[in-house]
Design a protein around this motif. Structure first.
Motif, short mmCIF file in Angstrom:
data_model
loop_
_atom_site.label_atom_id
_atom_site.label_comp_id
_atom_site.label_asym_id
_atom_site.label_seq_id
_atom_site.Cartn_x
_atom_site.Cartn_y
_atom_site.Cartn_z
N THR A 249 0.83 -1.20 0.00
CA THR A 249 0.00 0.00 0.00
C THR A 249 0.87 1.25 0.00
O THR A 249 0.64 2.19 -0.76
CB THR A 249 -0.92 0.01 1.24
N GLU B 188 -11.83 6.76 -8.97
CA GLU B 188 -11.62 5.97 -7.77
C GLU B 188 -12.89 5.88 -6.93
O GLU B 188 -13.26 4.81 -6.45
CB GLU B 188 -10.50 6.58 -6.92
N TYR C 78 -14.74 2.47 -6.07
CA TYR C 78 -14.85 2.08 -4.66
C TYR C 78 -16.31 1.88 -4.26
O TYR C 78 -16.66 0.95 -3.52
CB TYR C 78 -14.20 3.16 -3.79
N LEU D 215 -17.91 -1.50 -2.70
CA LEU D 215 -18.68 -1.52 -1.45
C LEU D 215 -20.05 -2.17 -1.65
O LEU D 215 -20.54 -2.90 -0.78
CB LEU D 215 -18.86 -0.09 -0.92
N ALA E 239 -15.01 -1.85 5.13
CA ALA E 239 -14.76 -0.83 4.10
C ALA E 239 -13.29 -0.45 4.05
O ALA E 239 -12.71 -0.27 2.97
CB ALA E 239 -15.62 0.40 4.37
N ILE E 240 -12.65 -0.33 5.22
CA ILE E 240 -11.24 0.04 5.28
C ILE E 240 -10.36 -1.10 4.75
O ILE E 240 -9.38 -0.86 4.03
CB ILE E 240 -10.82 0.41 6.71
N LEU F 60 -10.42 -1.07 1.11
CA LEU F 60 -9.67 0.09 0.63
C LEU F 60 -8.17 -0.15 0.69
O LEU F 60 -7.45 0.13 -0.27
CB LEU F 60 -10.04 1.33 1.46
N SER G 271 -6.74 -2.23 -2.06
CA SER G 271 -7.13 -1.75 -3.39
C SER G 271 -6.05 -0.80 -3.92
O SER G 271 -5.01 -0.61 -3.29
CB SER G 271 -8.46 -0.98 -3.30
N PHE H 235 -6.89 2.40 -4.71
CA PHE H 235 -7.54 3.71 -4.61
C PHE H 235 -6.69 4.65 -3.76
O PHE H 235 -7.01 4.96 -2.62
CB PHE H 235 -8.94 3.57 -4.02
N ILE I 40 -8.16 8.01 -2.16
CA ILE I 40 -9.07 7.76 -1.05
C ILE I 40 -8.29 7.28 0.17
O ILE I 40 -8.59 7.65 1.31
CB ILE I 40 -10.15 6.73 -1.43
N LYS I 41 -7.27 6.44 -0.06
CA LYS I 41 -6.46 5.95 1.05
C LYS I 41 -5.81 7.10 1.80
O LYS I 41 -5.80 7.14 3.03
CB LYS I 41 -5.37 5.01 0.53
N VAL J 202 -8.56 8.87 3.89
CA VAL J 202 -9.09 8.08 4.99
C VAL J 202 -8.04 7.86 6.07
O VAL J 202 -8.34 7.94 7.27
CB VAL J 202 -9.62 6.72 4.48
#
Length: 251
Positions: free
Chosen positions: A85, A146, A150, A154, A226-227, A230, A233, A235, A238-239, A242
């Motif tokens: 990541t 993204e 995402y 979800l 959801a996390i 993520l 992934s 994305f 978004i990472k 978040v």
């Protein structure tokens, strides 16, 4: 020497982290093996950023490899998520920097080539503002893509952005704990596979790993799932958001 380990490098994040630590400590053999074994990951990440297929012959692949090397040297397993990541974020940023520079360089070449073609000069002249605007539009489109992707992911787990807004822990400590649990699942091949196969949290296993009650785990289920999705992934935008929100003091 490390080929037996390298072959499963992205199947076991624990092995990956161990190798990264050794490479960061100055083991050049391990560093070279990491770069060699990461070819598929580098192509996939570069293709995702550039929106076209990338292979070893492309300059973007070299940029991605440099980004991976930088990620190894900068990675702190105590503060960051999984290395994959973290590396994805660094590589993506380096590729975006490269794209910006290429646009600027092409702008200058266009101006030079059009110097003797006054009649067609208007087709080649782009000021810095227009170049920056074009690049920002690309980034905005990437963020939008993204979010759409995402949201679809979800939905496969009967989740939505609206539900997540309600399910996100309000207190900082609870948010950090839930995020840590999500990282544990994302970094474990067995726990992550359980989530993918069953579409639910491996509660029994988690109870033996973290000092959190089953009731709390169930209450934070939507947020944790959801996390996890993520973290595993691509994305990146978004990472970044978040992860910052999880560590902030805002409720």
């Amino acid at each position: 020497m490390l080929l037996s380990i390298i072959q499963g490098i992205f199947k076991s994040k624990l092995n990956m982290n161990e190798l990264v630590i050794r490479a960061k400590a100055g083991n050049e053999e391990v560093m070279n093996d990491l770069l060699f074994a990461s070819a598929s990951f580098l192509k996939k990440t570069a293709s995702f950023v550039c929106k076209r297929p990338i292979d070893e012959h492309d300059e973007e692949y070299s940029v991605a490899m440099d980004g991976l090397h930088e990620a190894v040297l900068a990675y702190d397993h105590k503060e960051s998520a999984s290395f994959q990541t973290f590396a994805h974020i660094i590589i993506k940023r380096r590729l975006i920097d490269y794209i910006r520079k290429e646009i600027s360089r092409n702008e200058k070449l266009m101006l030079l080539e059009s110097a003797d073609e006054e009649s067609s000069q208007q087709h080649y002249i782009f000021d810095k503002q227009s170049i920056d605007t074009y690049t920002e539009e690309q980034l905005a489109n990437a963020r939008k893509d993204e979010l759409l992707s995402y949201n679809k992911l979800l939905a496969e787990y009967n989740l939505s952005f609206e539900e997540l807004a309600k399910a996100t822990p309000k207190h900082e400590d609870a948010r950090k704990t839930a995020f840590l649990i999500a990282e544990i699942i994302a970094d474990s091949t067995d726990l992550y596979q359980y989530l993918i196969d069953k579409r639910k949290l491996p509660l029994r296993e988690l109870e033996s790993l973290v000092e959190v009650s089953r009731k709390t785990l169930e209450r934070q289920r939507k947020y944790i799932i959801a996390i996890v999705l993520l973290l595993n992934s691509e994305f990146t935008f978004i990472k970044d958001f978040v992860k910052g929100a999880a560590s902030s003091g805002k409720n």
